[in-house]
Design a protein around this motif. Structure first.
Motif, PDB file in Angstrom:
ATOM      1  N   TRP A  16       0.828  -1.209   0.000  1.00 30.22           N
ATOM      2  CA  TRP A  16       0.000   0.000   0.000  1.00 30.22           C
ATOM      3  C   TRP A  16       0.858   1.252   0.000  1.00 30.22           C
ATOM      4  O   TRP A  16       0.541   2.227  -0.681  1.00 30.22           O
ATOM      5  N   LEU A  51      -6.106   8.350  -3.476  1.00 28.52           N
ATOM      6  CA  LEU A  51      -6.911   8.739  -2.316  1.00 28.52           C
ATOM      7  C   LEU A  51      -7.742   7.575  -1.782  1.00 28.52           C
ATOM      8  O   LEU A  51      -7.866   7.401  -0.569  1.00 28.52           O
ATOM      9  N   THR A  52      -8.316   6.766  -2.663  1.00 29.12           N
ATOM     10  CA  THR A  52      -9.096   5.623  -2.179  1.00 29.12           C
ATOM     11  C   THR A  52      -8.189   4.557  -1.560  1.00 29.12           C
ATOM     12  O   THR A  52      -8.588   3.894  -0.597  1.00 29.12           O
ATOM     13  N   THR A  53      -6.981   4.385  -2.073  1.00 33.30           N
ATOM     14  CA  THR A  53      -6.035   3.456  -1.443  1.00 33.30           C
ATOM     15  C   THR A  53      -5.681   3.932  -0.045  1.00 33.30           C
ATOM     16  O   THR A  53      -5.635   3.139   0.901  1.00 33.30           O
ATOM     17  N   LEU A  54      -5.441   5.220   0.099  1.00 36.22           N
ATOM     18  CA  LEU A  54      -5.140   5.778   1.414  1.00 36.22           C
ATOM     19  C   LEU A  54      -6.313   5.590   2.371  1.00 36.22           C
ATOM     20  O   LEU A  54      -6.132   5.188   3.529  1.00 36.22           O
ATOM     21  N   THR A  55      -7.524   5.823   1.905  1.00 35.96           N
ATOM     22  CA  THR A  55      -8.713   5.666   2.741  1.00 35.96           C
ATOM     23  C   THR A  55      -8.925   4.214   3.152  1.00 35.96           C
ATOM     24  O   THR A  55      -9.163   3.922   4.331  1.00 35.96           O
ATOM     25  N   LEU A  56      -8.840   3.288   2.206  1.00 38.36           N
ATOM     26  CA  LEU A  56      -9.033   1.873   2.533  1.00 38.36           C
ATOM     27  C   LEU A  56      -7.940   1.352   3.455  1.00 38.36           C
ATOM     28  O   LEU A  56      -8.206   0.517   4.325  1.00 38.36           O
ATOM     29  N   SER A  57      -6.728   1.830   3.289  1.00 39.66           N
ATOM     30  CA  SER A  57      -5.648   1.406   4.174  1.00 39.66           C
ATOM     31  C   SER A  57      -5.891   1.892   5.591  1.00 39.66           C
ATOM     32  O   SER A  57      -5.654   1.165   6.559  1.00 39.66           O
ATOM     33  N   PHE A  58      -6.367   3.117   5.740  1.00 42.26           N
ATOM     34  CA  PHE A  58      -6.656   3.636   7.071  1.00 42.26           C
ATOM     35  C   PHE A  58      -7.817   2.883   7.708  1.00 42.26           C
ATOM     36  O   PHE A  58      -7.777   2.570   8.897  1.00 42.26           O
ATOM     37  N   ILE A  59      -8.845   2.570   6.937  1.00 44.10           N
ATOM     38  CA  ILE A  59      -9.976   1.817   7.479  1.00 44.10           C
ATOM     39  C   ILE A  59      -9.533   0.413   7.900  1.00 44.10           C
ATOM     40  O   ILE A  59      -9.989  -0.109   8.914  1.00 44.10           O
ATOM     41  N   HIS A  73     -11.286  -3.995  -0.858  1.00 51.80           N
ATOM     42  CA  HIS A  73      -9.931  -3.675  -1.299  1.00 51.80           C
ATOM     43  C   HIS A  73      -9.531  -4.526  -2.501  1.00 51.80           C
ATOM     44  O   HIS A  73      -8.827  -4.041  -3.399  1.00 51.80           O
ATOM     45  N   HIS A  76     -11.304  -3.016  -5.412  1.00 53.84           N
ATOM     46  CA  HIS A  76     -10.639  -1.737  -5.704  1.00 53.84           C
ATOM     47  C   HIS A  76      -9.323  -1.965  -6.439  1.00 53.84           C
ATOM     48  O   HIS A  76      -9.029  -1.293  -7.437  1.00 53.84           O
TER      49      HIS A  76
END
Length: 142
Positions: A16, A51-59, A73, A76
């Motif tokens: 990621w 941005l979606t990779t960053l969001t999914l990684s944080f979740i 993920h 995605h």
């Protein structure tokens, strides 16, 4: 809030982070090349997937909905890999259109090297997203 830090130090965390770094390089190179034609699409899609990779990684770090987020993920990452094929094609096409100025002594500014670098970054992003999707599918099977 209890964060699950084992993902940061795992293979998925490294993947990621590499997706974010190479995606940021793709965004910078695309933005540096100038905005015209399909380059707008390439810039928008690469920024969207970063941005979606960053969001999914944080979740995923929150560890509340791990299985559901991992399935999302995988979807995605597969979608990102498919779209990075198109983005890489756009950058290769733009590189070929700029190939006339790739010789010594050309007096005008040339974006050939920038488009070539963006095409290479797009290929790396494609590989990283595809490998991440395959690894997540394997991990969900375990």
């Amino acid at each position: 809030m209890n964060l699950n830090w084992r993902y940061v130090y795992s293979l998925l965390g490294v993947l990621w982070l590499l997706q974010l770094l190479v995606g940021a390089a793709f965004i910078i190179l695309t933005a540096k090349s100038g905005f015209y034609g399909p380059v707008y699409f390439a810039l928008f899609m690469s920024a969207f997937f970063c941005l979606t990779t960053l969001t999914l990684s944080f979740i995923t770090l929150l560890d509340t909905y791990r299985v559901e987020v991992n399935v999302i993920h995988v979807i995605h990452d597969l979608l990102a890999a498919l779209l990075y094929i198109a983005l890489m094609g756009i950058m290769i096409d733009q590189t070929l259109r700029q190939s006339y100025c790739n010789f010594e002594g050309y007096p005008l500014p040339c974006a050939y090297n920038v488009f070539l670098g963006a095409a290479v970054c797009g290929g790396f992003c494609l590989g990283l997203y595809f490998f991440s999707a395959c690894y997540l599918c394997w991990a969900l099977d375990q």
